[in-house]
Design an enzyme around this catalytic site. Structure first.
Site, short mmCIF file in Angstrom:
data_model
loop_
_atom_site.label_atom_id
_atom_site.label_comp_id
_atom_site.label_asym_id
_atom_site.label_seq_id
_atom_site.Cartn_x
_atom_site.Cartn_y
_atom_site.Cartn_z
N ARG A 1 62.08 15.15 56.69
CA ARG A 1 60.94 15.46 57.49
C ARG A 1 60.64 14.77 58.83
O ARG A 1 61.01 13.76 58.53
CB ARG A 1 59.36 14.66 56.19
N GLY B 1 58.96 12.62 62.33
CA GLY B 1 58.30 11.40 62.07
C GLY B 1 59.23 10.24 62.38
O GLY B 1 60.41 10.32 62.09
N THR C 1 56.42 5.61 57.58
CA THR C 1 55.07 5.39 57.55
C THR C 1 55.48 5.20 56.00
O THR C 1 55.95 5.00 55.44
CB THR C 1 54.31 6.78 56.82
N TYR C 2 53.88 4.42 55.49
CA TYR C 2 53.81 3.63 54.13
C TYR C 2 52.54 4.92 53.47
O TYR C 2 51.42 5.69 53.79
CB TYR C 2 53.37 2.63 54.25
N ALA D 1 48.03 10.69 58.75
CA ALA D 1 49.86 10.66 59.39
C ALA D 1 49.80 11.95 58.82
O ALA D 1 49.48 12.81 58.28
CB ALA D 1 50.41 9.64 58.93
N ILE D 2 51.55 12.98 60.15
CA ILE D 2 51.52 13.56 59.74
C ILE D 2 53.27 14.05 59.71
O ILE D 2 53.18 13.23 60.85
CB ILE D 2 51.06 14.60 61.00
N GLY D 3 53.90 14.18 58.96
CA GLY D 3 55.28 14.77 59.18
C GLY D 3 55.45 15.41 57.96
O GLY D 3 55.60 15.93 57.21
N CYS E 1 54.20 4.48 62.19
CA CYS E 1 55.28 5.90 63.40
C CYS E 1 55.84 5.56 64.18
O CYS E 1 55.35 5.89 65.52
CB CYS E 1 53.77 6.59 63.43
#
Length: 222
Positions: A81, A83, A86-87, A153-155, A184
């Site tokens: 993905r 980005g 992230t967690y 968050a976005i990925g 991020c």
């Protein structure tokens, strides 16, 4: 700009809305997404929005900087993905979105903006003002005094115009778990959740809000 809804007249042409209870192992989720994306591309399956919850993990996107992994206290997965780090973990709702942009609108930037709008509208149902920030992907909440915390968050990844991966909305995760990474790649800002904002919301509450908001942006699901 919002995505163009499909001219849906038949139940089976609606995107499937699926919620999986319990903790879904990350490799299992990625494998399932890969298979579904391939089937959507060939017309063998309908689009899918899949809501899951993961065990505590860190994932690294294609732009991840290894220096942003501060403490690998949980398993780390390299993923395709977009980005950075992230967690994911219990109390966070992850939404995997598999849509055919060729049938909707072949515009990846517009799709990402629609994902942002999806979370903004879902948060509004809890009285939370989620906001975009230039140069910072995701959704942010102003906390006063110049403080801003990330709540969503976005990925995403797109293969042959079929999307996968998606969003992560913090409902009531253990926010200390984010301390193992620079989320991020953004320094100088924190993370928050609905619980951290004083809201007693369950994952089911979040799912209801997400479904209603999704249908406003992308059209009906089944």
């Amino acid at each position: 700009m919002r995505a163009t809804a499909l001219p849906l007249t038949d139940f089976q042409s609606l995107p499937e809305w699926r919620v999986t209870a319990g903790l879904t192992p990350y490799p299992e989720a990625v494998s399932a997404m890969e298979a579904r994306v391939a089937d959507i591309r060939t017309g063998g399956a309908r689009e899918l929005v899949w809501l899951v919850e993961h065990p505590p993990i860190y994932t690294a996107g294609t732009s991840a900087n290894d220096a942003d992994l501060l403490d690998a206290r949980f398993p780390v997965f390299r993923t395709g993905r977009g980005g950075q780090f992230t967690y994911h973990g219990p109390g966070q709702r992850v939404g995997y979105v598999m849509l055919d942009l060729k049938r909707r609108k072949a515009d990846v930037r517009a799709f990402v903006r629609d994902l942002e709008e999806w979370m903004i509208r879902a948060l509004a149902r809890f009285g939370v003002k989620g906001e975009r920030r230039d140069g910072r992907v995701g959704i942010w909440v102003a906390r006063g005094g110049g403080r801003e915390d990330k709540i969503g968050a976005i990925g995403v990844r797109v293969r042959h115009w079929v999307t996968f991966h998606g969003i992560a909305l913090n409902v009531y995760p253990d926010l200390s778990h984010f301390g193992g990474i620079v989320p991020c790649g953004v320094r100088g800002h924190g993370v928050t959740s609905l619980a951290d904002l004083g809201l007693q919301a369950s994952l089911n509450d979040a799912d209801i809000a997400l479904k209603a908001a999704f249908e406003e942006i992308f059209g009906p699901v089944s």
